[in-house]
Design an enzyme around this catalytic site. Structure first.
Site, PDB file in Angstrom:
ATOM      1  N   GLU A  12       0.817  -1.231   0.000  1.00  5.29           N
ATOM      2  CA  GLU A  12       0.000   0.000   0.000  1.00  5.29           C
ATOM      3  C   GLU A  12       0.844   1.272   0.000  1.00  5.29           C
ATOM      4  O   GLU A  12       0.401   2.307  -0.503  1.00  5.29           O
ATOM      5  CB  GLU A  12      -0.958   0.009   1.191  1.00  5.29           C
ATOM      6  CG  GLU A  12      -2.101  -0.985   1.081  1.00  5.29           C
ATOM      7  CD  GLU A  12      -1.749  -2.377   1.599  1.00  5.29           C
ATOM      8  OE1 GLU A  12      -0.557  -2.626   1.896  1.00  5.29           O
ATOM      9  OE2 GLU A  12      -2.669  -3.213   1.708  1.00  5.29           O
ATOM     10  N   PHE A  28     -11.263  -7.747  13.753  1.00  2.61           N
ATOM     11  CA  PHE A  28     -10.169  -8.160  12.875  1.00  2.61           C
ATOM     12  C   PHE A  28      -9.866  -7.062  11.858  1.00  2.61           C
ATOM     13  O   PHE A  28     -10.761  -6.530  11.217  1.00  2.61           O
ATOM     14  CB  PHE A  28     -10.555  -9.455  12.131  1.00  2.61           C
ATOM     15  CG  PHE A  28      -9.513  -9.896  11.149  1.00  2.61           C
ATOM     16  CD1 PHE A  28      -8.247 -10.281  11.580  1.00  2.61           C
ATOM     17  CD2 PHE A  28      -9.784  -9.901   9.790  1.00  2.61           C
ATOM     18  CE1 PHE A  28      -7.270 -10.663  10.667  1.00  2.61           C
ATOM     19  CE2 PHE A  28      -8.809 -10.290   8.876  1.00  2.61           C
ATOM     20  CZ  PHE A  28      -7.552 -10.668   9.312  1.00  2.61           C
ATOM     21  N   GLN A  29      -8.608  -6.728  11.721  1.00  2.00           N
ATOM     22  CA  GLN A  29      -8.133  -5.679  10.824  1.00  2.00           C
ATOM     23  C   GLN A  29      -8.794  -4.333  11.095  1.00  2.00           C
ATOM     24  O   GLN A  29      -9.076  -3.567  10.181  1.00  2.00           O
ATOM     25  CB  GLN A  29      -8.290  -6.096   9.350  1.00  2.00           C
ATOM     26  CG  GLN A  29      -7.361  -7.261   9.000  1.00  2.00           C
ATOM     27  CD  GLN A  29      -7.185  -7.489   7.524  1.00  2.00           C
ATOM     28  OE1 GLN A  29      -8.084  -7.229   6.724  1.00  2.00           O
ATOM     29  NE2 GLN A  29      -6.020  -7.977   7.127  1.00  2.00           N
ATOM     30  N   MET A  88      24.032   9.560   2.425  1.00  2.00           N
ATOM     31  CA  MET A  88      23.845  10.792   3.191  1.00  2.00           C
ATOM     32  C   MET A  88      24.105  10.550   4.675  1.00  2.00           C
ATOM     33  O   MET A  88      24.676  11.405   5.359  1.00  2.00           O
ATOM     34  CB  MET A  88      22.437  11.346   2.959  1.00  2.00           C
ATOM     35  CG  MET A  88      22.243  12.750   3.477  1.00  2.00           C
ATOM     36  SD  MET A  88      23.417  13.931   2.745  1.00  2.00           S
ATOM     37  CE  MET A  88      22.482  14.519   1.335  1.00  2.00           C
ATOM     38  N   LYS A 109     -17.486  -1.194   6.169  1.00  2.91           N
ATOM     39  CA  LYS A 109     -17.899  -2.160   5.152  1.00  2.91           C
ATOM     40  C   LYS A 109     -19.412  -2.162   4.926  1.00  2.91           C
ATOM     41  O   LYS A 109     -19.880  -2.322   3.795  1.00  2.91           O
ATOM     42  CB  LYS A 109     -17.431  -3.566   5.550  1.00  2.91           C
ATOM     43  CG  LYS A 109     -17.576  -4.574   4.417  1.00  2.91           C
ATOM     44  CD  LYS A 109     -16.917  -5.903   4.722  1.00  2.91           C
ATOM     45  CE  LYS A 109     -17.072  -6.851   3.530  1.00  2.91           C
ATOM     46  NZ  LYS A 109     -16.504  -8.175   3.820  1.00  2.91           N
TER      47      LYS A 109
END
Lengths: 163, 578
Positions: B50, B112-113, B479, B162
């Site tokens: 993602e 969940f999630q 760097m 959802k």
């Protein structure tokens, strides 16, 4: 310097945390914060007391204005205004101290709103400074608990903070 | 028309004119993916992580000026997107991120999630919404695009439980043509008085500087900036985010300013008597030590965001407004004004600047037997005729790309300036290439940065986005190593990896062309060959001088006139290694 910032904000869930989050993320201090819906239930009025130098407070007001949910805001300290805070103090009130506490409450125009054989609850409103002064007059050993609403305020005159 | 929440979302995106949506499916967004499957208007780009989705959408947005759109699932999908959201936020990039959420009835139950996406993203979005009512979905999407793209742009998250997208629940759909929010008014009237004051200051300046930033790119004001600067004949410096807004090859351009800016740009800022900051925000990497920043200058600051003005640096003439509009007005007022620029003072100022330029602060050892990274960027510039879209990751390679690729058009230089996100370059390049399939798109990166989002090589193959990856491989987090050399007595604590993948094989395993370049005279032919393969993604693993440092450098907490310049005998690391 102490500033009282009065904010008109959308009454949405999470609006309060946007303001509180802004202050913690940017390291500004909050002395007190009160919030409640207005006569228009879609809007909340929030009063935030903070302190800082002119630059800091300038940034605070700009950053608050940048929040999408903030409709308007004003720093009440910039003009003539009225400030009030509500305090309830529960104090031990035994036989020796009952009269003294009552007269102190009278001097500060407080009201005794609950009485038991051992305690009083005193309600008192005024500027935060006045409430501080009242607390200072009480014997610390007598104080059971102190509850303060945080300051809220309104500007004097015919203008007001509205949509 | 009655639609389900999922259909409403997809239809809203179509009505908003969204071309691409970058995403990754998961449980909470299955209804949405089912609706996506049944239409062709919005093309979905399946990334491999993602974070890649957000950077690709971000690259698309930076190159086109249109908002980037992302779709992720709840929980880990949402948290993986946060780095990319913060990246877009710091650089004011318009982006709309749709995140799935667990069904409304179980929110708050550690389902969940489940993760509080609105809470997590609050400090790094311009705004966010949790949709609680399917009948408000279309309006919320419209608001999200409106907020993301107007005023000072930024990312907006729309978190959708959802149940809101349930295909069984259908409600009337109408996409609002416009939306009004009483609490959000991005358009501000420009104060003509302030602009007049600014013109007075500019016309009386003896040592003026034009300091312009990313706001000029975002505000499509490159033409106005160029016209304004050329009308006055003043020196122009760009920030890292502003590169390309003013043509780098023009004689008035003195290079980038700040930590790795040119000697002339930083010295001129320090000595200047009037500075006009245009769409720039006085970032700490630009100002260096604040107490000694531009000590002799009166400062004019144009910005669309009032909160950017006087945030860190005191300003004499603040002007709130869109830079395009303000510059147009300024040009008009200068033309009308009786006074003229002080030609004599300006000549002396340019003479002084030319003396600083004579130091040639960007010189490097062109006769080296090792490949110098600066040389690679110069060759890239020549091979692409200065016309490529260049994305970068973060570190030394980013600074060299900024210094040596002379950007002449806005939106060509695409990098994570504010947040400094390693892993940005490759997915961003994919987003750019989707937007401009016929343009050259190069991703300048390093062997550390590229590994942070390397999985997107797979996305590049699936969607046939032939980009050219220029991996400046110095076997160090360059760097970090440079700072350790300068300030930690060369104790190179974990700034190198003992194991580095064989990038040529890795690129080939992903289905691309891999090429290794380890001799200076191979650089040009390799680049030419890579860009000639217009239908292939090419990974050029360029083995560079591992001790090279970025110069000039204003070390943290130092002032503009206190720069570390390259010493003729090479870098101190060279000496240590010898």
């Amino acid at each position: 310097m102490r500033h009282i910032i009065s904010i008109l904000i959308e009454n949405e869930s999470g609006a309060l945390s946007r303001v509180a989050g802004l202050f913690s993320a940017r390291g500004y201090n909050i002395e007190s914060l009160t919030v409640a819906p207005t006569e228009d239930p879609s809007l909340s009025r929030m009063t935030l007391v903070t302190s800082g130098n002119a630059n800091v407070v300038d940034q605070i007001t700009k950053q608050l204005n940048k929040l999408i949910d903030v409709v308007k805001l004003v720093d009440l300290v910039e003009a003539s205004h009225i400030e009030r805070e509500l305090m309830m103090v529960k104090v031990k009130a035994d036989e020796q101290s009952r009269n003294e506490i009552r007269s102190l409450a009278d001097i500060f125009r407080g009201k005794i709103i609950d009485v038991t054989n051992k305690t009083y609850i005193i309600e008192i409103t005024g500027t935060s400074e006045k409430l501080d002064a009242f607390v200072a007059t009480l014997n610390p050993d007598h104080i059971v608990e102190v509850v303060r609403s945080g300051a809220t305020g309104i500007c004097r005159g015919d203008h007001g903070l509205h949509v | 028309m009655e639609l389900s929440g999922a259909q409403i979302l997809v239809q809203s995106l179509q009505d908003e004119g969204v071309e691409y949506i970058f995403g990754y499916p998961g449980g909470a967004v299955l209804h949405l993916y089912d609706a996506l499957f049944q239409q062709e208007g919005v093309k979905h780009i399946l990334v491999r992580h993602e974070q890649g989705a957000t950077h690709a959408a971000d690259g698309y947005a930076r190159a086109t000026g249109k908002p980037g759109v992302v779709l992720v699932t709840s929980g880990p999908g949402a948290t993986n997107a946060v780095t990319g959201i913060a990246t877009a936020y710091m650089d004011s990039i318009p982006m709309v991120v749709i995140s799935g959420q667990v069904p409304s009835p179980v929110i708050g139950s550690d389902a969940f999630q489940e993760v509080d996406m609105v809470g997590i993203t609050r400090p790094c979005v311009k705004h966010n919404f949790l949709v609680k009512d399917v009948t408000k979905l279309a309006e919320t999407v419209k608001k999200a695009f409106y907020v993301a793209t107007t005023g000072r742009p930024g990312p907006v998250v729309v978190d959708i439980p959802k149940d809101i997208t349930d295909p069984k629940i259908k409600v009337p759909y109408k996409y609002p043509k416009k939306v009004v929010m009483r609490s959000y008014n991005p358009v501000t009237a420009v104060s003509k008085n302030q602009v007049k004051k600014a013109v007075e200051l500019l016309l009386n300046a003896k040592k003026p500087m034009i300091y312009s930033g990313g706001g000029v790119v975002l505000g499509e004001a490159s033409q106005e900036l160029t016209a304004f600067s050329q009308l006055l004949g003043f020196p122009v410096t760009n920030t890292l985010m502003g590169l390309g807004a003013y043509p780098a090859n023009d004689k008035q351009f003195v290079g980038m300013l700040g930590m790795h800016g040119t000697y002339e740009a930083n010295m001129a800022m320090h000595e200047s008597d009037v500075i006009i900051a245009i769409g720039a925000r006085f970032d700490d990497r630009v100002t260096g030590k604040l107490d000694e920043f531009c000590p002799y200058a009166k400062i004019i600051h144009i910005d669309i965001d009032p909160a950017s003005i006087a945030k860190t640096v005191k300003v004499d003439v603040p002007i709130v407004g869109e830079v395009k509009q303000v510059l147009a007005l300024m040009i008009e007022l200068i033309a009308e004004h009786k006074g003229k620029v002080n030609k004599k003072a300006l000549e002396a100022w340019w003479l002084q600047i030319s003396q600083w330029q004579a130091i040639d602060c960007l010189q490097y050892d062109r006769d080296s037997m090792l490949i110098k990274p600066q040389f690679v960027i110069e060759q890239l510039y020549e091979v692409t005729k200065g016309d490529a879209y260049v994305t970068s990751d973060v570190g030394q390679h980013q600074m060299w790309a900024a210094q040596y690729y002379r950007f002449s058009k806005p939106r060509r230089w695409i990098n994570s300036g504010g947040l400094g996100t390693m892993g940005f370059g490759l997915p961003a390049a994919i987003g750019v290439k989707l937007a401009f399939p016929d343009a050259h798109v190069a991703c300048v990166t390093g062997e550390a940065s590229i590994q942070m989002c390397i999985q997107e090589l797979s996305t590049a193959l699936q969607y046939k986005t032939p980009i050219k990856i220029i991996n400046l491989n110095n076997r160090y987090m360059g760097m970090v190593r440079q700072w350790q050399e300068f300030t930690y007595e060369s104790r190179y604590s974990h700034s190198y990896m003992d194991t580095i993948p064989e990038f040529v094989q890795l690129a080939e395993a992903y289905g691309h062309v891999g090429m290794r370049v380890d001799q200076p005279d191979e650089v040009r032919p390799a680049l030419e060959k890579a860009f000639a393969m217009t239908d292939r993604t090419v990974f050029l693993d360029v083995i560079t001088d591992r001790t090279e440092n970025v110069y000039p450098m204003i070390e943290a907490g130092k002032a503009h006139n206190d720069m570390k310049l390259r010493v003729a005998t090479g870098t101190s690391t060279d000496r240590e290694l010898a």
